[in-house]
Design an enzyme around this catalytic site. Structure first.
Site, PDB file in Angstrom:
ATOM      1  N   LYS A  22      -6.884  -8.007 -13.476  1.00 37.88           N
ATOM      2  CA  LYS A  22      -6.435  -6.802 -12.698  1.00 37.88           C
ATOM      3  C   LYS A  22      -4.948  -7.040 -12.388  1.00 37.88           C
ATOM      4  O   LYS A  22      -4.123  -5.999 -12.670  1.00 37.88           O
ATOM      5  CB  LYS A  22      -7.374  -6.632 -11.683  1.00 37.88           C
ATOM      6  CG  LYS A  22      -6.584  -5.728 -10.635  1.00 37.88           C
ATOM      7  CD  LYS A  22      -7.619  -5.497  -9.182  1.00 37.88           C
ATOM      8  CE  LYS A  22      -7.416  -6.269  -8.277  1.00 37.88           C
ATOM      9  NZ  LYS A  22      -6.243  -6.008  -7.221  1.00 37.88           N
ATOM     10  N   ASN A  23      -4.520  -8.222 -11.771  1.00 38.03           N
ATOM     11  CA  ASN A  23      -3.164  -8.224 -11.253  1.00 38.03           C
ATOM     12  C   ASN A  23      -2.260  -8.384 -12.190  1.00 38.03           C
ATOM     13  O   ASN A  23      -0.917  -8.432 -11.741  1.00 38.03           O
ATOM     14  CB  ASN A  23      -3.350  -9.275 -10.195  1.00 38.03           C
ATOM     15  CG  ASN A  23      -4.017  -8.750  -8.935  1.00 38.03           C
ATOM     16  OD1 ASN A  23      -4.391  -7.693  -8.810  1.00 38.03           O
ATOM     17  ND2 ASN A  23      -4.177  -9.901  -7.922  1.00 38.03           N
ATOM     18  N   CYS A 116      -2.562  -3.355   5.170  1.00 39.94           N
ATOM     19  CA  CYS A 116      -4.140  -3.104   4.446  1.00 39.94           C
ATOM     20  C   CYS A 116      -5.152  -4.260   5.222  1.00 39.94           C
ATOM     21  O   CYS A 116      -4.355  -4.942   6.076  1.00 39.94           O
ATOM     22  CB  CYS A 116      -4.158  -3.504   3.088  1.00 39.94           C
ATOM     23  SG  CYS A 116      -3.738  -5.118   2.603  1.00 39.94           S
ATOM     24  N   ARG A 121       1.389  -6.896   5.183  1.00 33.51           N
ATOM     25  CA  ARG A 121       2.143  -6.996   3.969  1.00 33.51           C
ATOM     26  C   ARG A 121       3.311  -5.997   3.745  1.00 33.51           C
ATOM     27  O   ARG A 121       3.339  -5.004   3.008  1.00 33.51           O
ATOM     28  CB  ARG A 121       0.897  -6.423   2.902  1.00 33.51           C
ATOM     29  CG  ARG A 121      -0.280  -7.325   2.987  1.00 33.51           C
ATOM     30  CD  ARG A 121      -1.451  -7.111   2.045  1.00 33.51           C
ATOM     31  NE  ARG A 121      -0.955  -7.399   0.514  1.00 33.51           N
ATOM     32  CZ  ARG A 121      -1.786  -7.071  -0.608  1.00 33.51           C
ATOM     33  NH1 ARG A 121      -2.900  -6.519  -0.406  1.00 33.51           N
ATOM     34  NH2 ARG A 121      -1.535  -7.531  -1.840  1.00 33.51           N
ATOM     35  N   VAL A 123       7.252  -5.046   2.755  1.00 30.67           N
ATOM     36  CA  VAL A 123       8.117  -5.005   1.421  1.00 30.67           C
ATOM     37  C   VAL A 123       9.393  -5.266   1.561  1.00 30.67           C
ATOM     38  O   VAL A 123      10.299  -4.813   0.693  1.00 30.67           O
ATOM     39  CB  VAL A 123       7.682  -3.520   0.509  1.00 30.67           C
ATOM     40  CG1 VAL A 123       6.267  -3.625   0.089  1.00 30.67           C
ATOM     41  CG2 VAL A 123       7.946  -2.262   1.275  1.00 30.67           C
ATOM     42  N   ASP A 306      -6.736 -15.509  -3.319  1.00 32.75           N
ATOM     43  CA  ASP A 306      -7.840 -14.788  -3.748  1.00 32.75           C
ATOM     44  C   ASP A 306      -9.044 -15.247  -4.065  1.00 32.75           C
ATOM     45  O   ASP A 306     -10.099 -14.543  -4.518  1.00 32.75           O
ATOM     46  CB  ASP A 306      -7.300 -13.906  -5.001  1.00 32.75           C
ATOM     47  CG  ASP A 306      -6.243 -12.974  -4.668  1.00 32.75           C
ATOM     48  OD1 ASP A 306      -5.993 -12.310  -3.575  1.00 32.75           O
ATOM     49  OD2 ASP A 306      -5.378 -12.287  -5.559  1.00 32.75           O
ATOM     50  N   ILE A 328      -1.420 -17.735   3.399  1.00 36.73           N
ATOM     51  CA  ILE A 328      -0.938 -16.398   2.649  1.00 36.73           C
ATOM     52  C   ILE A 328      -0.593 -15.187   3.434  1.00 36.73           C
ATOM     53  O   ILE A 328       0.057 -14.298   3.949  1.00 36.73           O
ATOM     54  CB  ILE A 328      -1.176 -16.175   1.278  1.00 36.73           C
ATOM     55  CG1 ILE A 328      -1.501 -17.449   0.485  1.00 36.73           C
ATOM     56  CG2 ILE A 328      -0.575 -15.163   0.638  1.00 36.73           C
ATOM     57  CD1 ILE A 328      -0.129 -18.161  -0.049  1.00 36.73           C
ATOM     58  N   ARG A 398     -12.824  -1.990  -7.316  1.00 34.18           N
ATOM     59  CA  ARG A 398     -11.498  -1.719  -7.461  1.00 34.18           C
ATOM     60  C   ARG A 398     -10.865  -3.060  -8.290  1.00 34.18           C
ATOM     61  O   ARG A 398     -10.021  -3.085  -9.107  1.00 34.18           O
ATOM     62  CB  ARG A 398     -10.627  -2.124  -6.218  1.00 34.18           C
ATOM     63  CG  ARG A 398     -10.966  -1.066  -5.351  1.00 34.18           C
ATOM     64  CD  ARG A 398      -9.917  -0.891  -4.179  1.00 34.18           C
ATOM     65  NE  ARG A 398      -8.609  -1.303  -4.411  1.00 34.18           N
ATOM     66  CZ  ARG A 398      -7.543  -1.181  -3.588  1.00 34.18           C
ATOM     67  NH1 ARG A 398      -7.983  -0.852  -2.227  1.00 34.18           N
ATOM     68  NH2 ARG A 398      -6.512  -1.387  -3.910  1.00 34.18           N
TER      69      ARG A 398
HETATM   70  C1  EPZ Z   1      -0.379 -10.280  -4.920  1.00 35.90           C
HETATM   71  O1  EPZ Z   1      -0.169  -9.627  -3.967  1.00 35.90           O
HETATM   72  C2  EPZ Z   1      -1.810  -9.706  -5.469  1.00 35.90           C
HETATM   73  N1  EPZ Z   1      -1.903  -8.342  -5.818  1.00 35.90           N
HETATM   74  C3  EPZ Z   1      -2.936 -10.221  -4.448  1.00 35.90           C
HETATM   75  O2  EPZ Z   1      -3.972  -9.929  -4.877  1.00 35.90           O
HETATM   76  C4  EPZ Z   1      -2.490 -11.684  -3.895  1.00 35.90           C
HETATM   77  O3  EPZ Z   1      -3.638 -11.957  -3.077  1.00 35.90           O
HETATM   78  C5  EPZ Z   1      -1.426 -11.939  -3.766  1.00 35.90           C
HETATM   79  O4  EPZ Z   1      -0.352 -11.783  -4.758  1.00 35.90           O
HETATM   80  C6  EPZ Z   1      -1.000 -13.572  -3.484  1.00 35.90           C
HETATM   81  O5  EPZ Z   1      -1.478 -14.427  -4.621  1.00 35.90           O
HETATM   82  C7  EPZ Z   1      -1.707  -8.003  -6.857  1.00 35.90           C
HETATM   83  O6  EPZ Z   1      -0.895  -8.825  -7.805  1.00 35.90           O
HETATM   84  C8  EPZ Z   1      -1.643  -6.596  -7.119  1.00 35.90           C
HETATM   85  P1  EPZ Z   1       2.727 -11.594  -2.037  1.00 35.90           P
HETATM   86  P2  EPZ Z   1       1.256  -9.380  -3.256  1.00 35.90           P
HETATM   87  O7  EPZ Z   1       3.800 -10.630  -2.084  1.00 35.90           O
HETATM   88  O8  EPZ Z   1       2.264  -9.320  -4.404  1.00 35.90           O
HETATM   89  C9  EPZ Z   1       4.390 -11.549   2.356  1.00 35.90           C
HETATM   90  C10 EPZ Z   1      -6.443  -9.135  -4.754  1.00 35.90           C
HETATM   91  O9  EPZ Z   1      -7.236  -9.387  -3.967  1.00 35.90           O
HETATM   92  N2  EPZ Z   1       5.475 -10.724   2.071  1.00 35.90           N
HETATM   93  O10 EPZ Z   1       2.735 -12.705  -2.884  1.00 35.90           O
HETATM   94  O11 EPZ Z   1       1.295  -8.172  -2.277  1.00 35.90           O
HETATM   95  C11 EPZ Z   1       3.093 -10.843   2.363  1.00 35.90           C
HETATM   96  O12 EPZ Z   1       2.701  -9.957   3.418  1.00 35.90           O
HETATM   97  C12 EPZ Z   1      -4.819  -8.988  -3.995  1.00 35.90           C
HETATM   98  O13 EPZ Z   1      -6.391  -9.163  -5.966  1.00 35.90           O
HETATM   99  C13 EPZ Z   1       6.478 -10.246   2.898  1.00 35.90           C
HETATM  100  O14 EPZ Z   1       6.568 -10.454   4.170  1.00 35.90           O
HETATM  101  O15 EPZ Z   1       1.440 -10.724  -2.503  1.00 35.90           O
HETATM  102  C14 EPZ Z   1       2.020 -12.020   2.195  1.00 35.90           C
HETATM  103  O16 EPZ Z   1       1.861 -12.679   3.398  1.00 35.90           O
HETATM  104  C15 EPZ Z   1      -4.894  -8.844  -2.524  1.00 35.90           C
HETATM  105  N3  EPZ Z   1       7.522  -9.501   2.543  1.00 35.90           N
HETATM  106  C16 EPZ Z   1       3.037 -12.980   1.610  1.00 35.90           C
HETATM  107  O17 EPZ Z   1       4.269 -12.874   1.586  1.00 35.90           O
HETATM  108  C17 EPZ Z   1       7.388  -8.737   1.157  1.00 35.90           C
HETATM  109  O18 EPZ Z   1       8.309  -8.289   0.891  1.00 35.90           O
HETATM  110  C18 EPZ Z   1       2.736 -13.308  -0.057  1.00 35.90           C
HETATM  111  O19 EPZ Z   1       2.495 -11.888  -0.653  1.00 35.90           O
HETATM  112  C19 EPZ Z   1       6.492  -9.326   0.284  1.00 35.90           C
HETATM  113  C20 EPZ Z   1       5.389 -10.226   0.767  1.00 35.90           C
END
Ligand code: EPZ
Length: 419
Positions: A22-23, A116, A121, A123, A306, A328, A398
């Site tokens: 999915k991801n 969420c 989370r 950006v 995950d 994380i 999902r």
């Molecule tokens: C991806 O989310 C995956 N989603 C998540 O899978 C997965 O848990 C996560 O990576 C970590 O492996 C998809 O690929 C669609 P991150 P992502 O940016 O990209 C913080 C599932 O169950 N952060 O690596 O959103 C964030 O809050 C999902 O399939 C900031 O602070 O994760 C987190 O604490 C859930 N600012 C950490 O970084 C930002 O601008 C890592 O998040 C971006 C992230």
């Protein structure tokens, strides 16, 4: 709202096909916005998240056709550069259309995704990187209004911590930027490598994916391509853990052990036998109770966040005490009280959960809180004595393709109950 009724205590035997990730699918789908030509994807899972992104792409003008697990996407003309709140808020991955729209159309208006269940989370890393690449960004009424009147420019981007989504976003924006973009402290997940492979087939110049430094040399134009989405490592790990919880032997067809990173040695340490075969991965449980093993979630190749919830369900009946640390996301233990309802002995202290293995779990009504937490409850229910009723299974839809079918084909008693 649909629920799942599961009668536990039956070992799993047979073959479970592992779907495309999915991801990864969600990110390569966003890449379709970068070319006028057709991107033909295979091994795409039919999931609610994939459908939701299709709806968003459709309103940007992307024509699409799903045939089994083949999906063709064609963005001949971008008809709208706006990604509305209703489509982005339900799924954060939608936010990743911002980079490609900016790269191709030089402007975009994309809703902020919001928080969420597993954490805030933000950006901020995505936006800072796009600004470094020359985008002008304004926030207005929950929307990011971005423009790059002179096109995006290559830039040096050093992330303060690893972010999968932000790394992918810079890749999606950088491939059509003017000049070279270097990402330092890039995420190294297999899905990053898959996205780079897909972009390179489209004519992009991305090197270093899978390492912490990624270099992207912008090109003027991308073309269509054929790309097969890699197998889902989280589904693989979850089904392996289901065998660990129930006993039995499953062949996870299409799965690859090298995608599991640190989860592979951890599962082997619990006592599971895991072996690569021509068909995929064979997983077997030969001891009555598994060994308790501690984990800390980390970016790839560390133990994936995950799989943390599913691992907690596995440790609930292990022989000994397991310590599980989540690094994380700040709020990813909501499955712990639900597992306790089934008789698990879990105490949570901040980011650490201590799981004292019990001999057996008992079926109970429980509530799914997010996608991976839902799978954790399924694993516990498959192992438990008696019936469990899992509420709010829309979370599962999902991210786990044909779950009831795959599990019941292997001997599980699992049924979807409507209403
Ligand atoms: C991806 O989310 C995956 N989603 C998540 O899978 C997965 O848990 C996560 O990576 C970590 O492996 C998809 O690929 C669609 P991150 P992502 O940016 O990209 C913080 C599932 O169950 N952060 O690596 O959103 C964030 O809050 C999902 O399939 C900031 O602070 O994760 C987190 O604490 C859930 N600012 C950490 O970084 C930002 O601008 C890592 O998040 C971006 C992230």
């Amino acid at each position: 709202m649909d629920r799942l009724a599961i009668i536990g205590g039956r070992p799993l035997f047979g073959e479970a096909p592992i779907s495309g990730a999915k991801n990864s699918a969600l990110k390569v789908m966003a890449a379709s916005l970068l070319t006028e030509e057709t991107l033909a994807l295979t091994n795409v899972p039919r999931l609610a998240d994939v459908d939701m992104l299709l709806r968003l792409l459709e309103q940007h003008g992307v024509a699409h056709e799903f045939n089994g697990s083949s999906l063709s996407l064609s963005a001949k003309e971008i008809t709208s550069t706006e990604a509305p709140y209703d489509l982005v808020r339900k799924m954060r991955a939608s936010f990743n259309v911002l980079g490609p729209l900016l790269a191709r159309e030089r402007q975009a208006k994309v809703s902020l995704p919001g928080g969420c269940a597993i954490g805030a989370r933000p950006v901020d890393l995505h936006l800072k990187a796009l600004i470094a690449m020359g985008a002008e960004i304004e926030l207005d009424e929950g929307y990011v209004i971005a423009s790059a009147p002179n096109g995006l420019k290559g830039a040096g981007i050093s992330f303060p911590f690893v972010s999968v989504g932000a790394t992918e976003h810079v890749m999606l924006a950088g491939v059509l930027a003017d000049g070279e973009t270097i990402i330092n402290n890039a995420a190294r997940e297999p899905e990053i490598v898959d996205l780079a492979d897909c972009l390179n087939k489209m004519g992009a110049k991305v090197s270093g994916a899978g390492h912490s430094k990624i270099t992207i040399t912008g090109v003027d134009k991308l073309s269509g391509a054929d790309h097969e989405v890699l197998p889902d490592r989280i589904e693989t790990g979850a089904y392996a853990m289901a065998v660990g919880a129930t006993g039995g032997e499953l062949t996870l067809t299409g799965a690859k052990s090298d995608l599991l990173g640190a989860a592979l040695p951890v599962l082997i340490e619990t006592g599971l036998e895991i072996e690569d075969t021509d068909k995929g991965l064979r997983v077997r449980k030969t001891q009555n109770r598994l060994n308790a093993v501690g984990i800390i979630t980390q970016p790839f190749p560390g133990f994936p966040t995950d799989l943390q919830a599913q691992f907690m369900a596995l440790m609930a009946t292990a022989d000994g005490v397991s310590t599980i640390k989540e690094t994380i996301f700040e709020n990813r233990f909501m499955h712990a009280p639900e597992l306790s309802r089934m008789g698990a002995n879990i105490s949570v202290n901040g980011q650490t959960a201590t799981v004292r293995g019990v001999e057996r779990l008992r079926g109970a009504p429980v509530m799914a809180t997010d996608l991976r937490a839902s799978m954790s409850l399924i694993i516990a229910a498959l192992a438990a004595e008696g019936q469990s009723m899992i509420n709010r299974v829309y979370h599962l839809d999902r991210g786990f393709e044909r779950l009831e079918e795959k599990l019941s084909n292997c001997g599980a008693l699992i049924e979807r109950v409507g209403g």
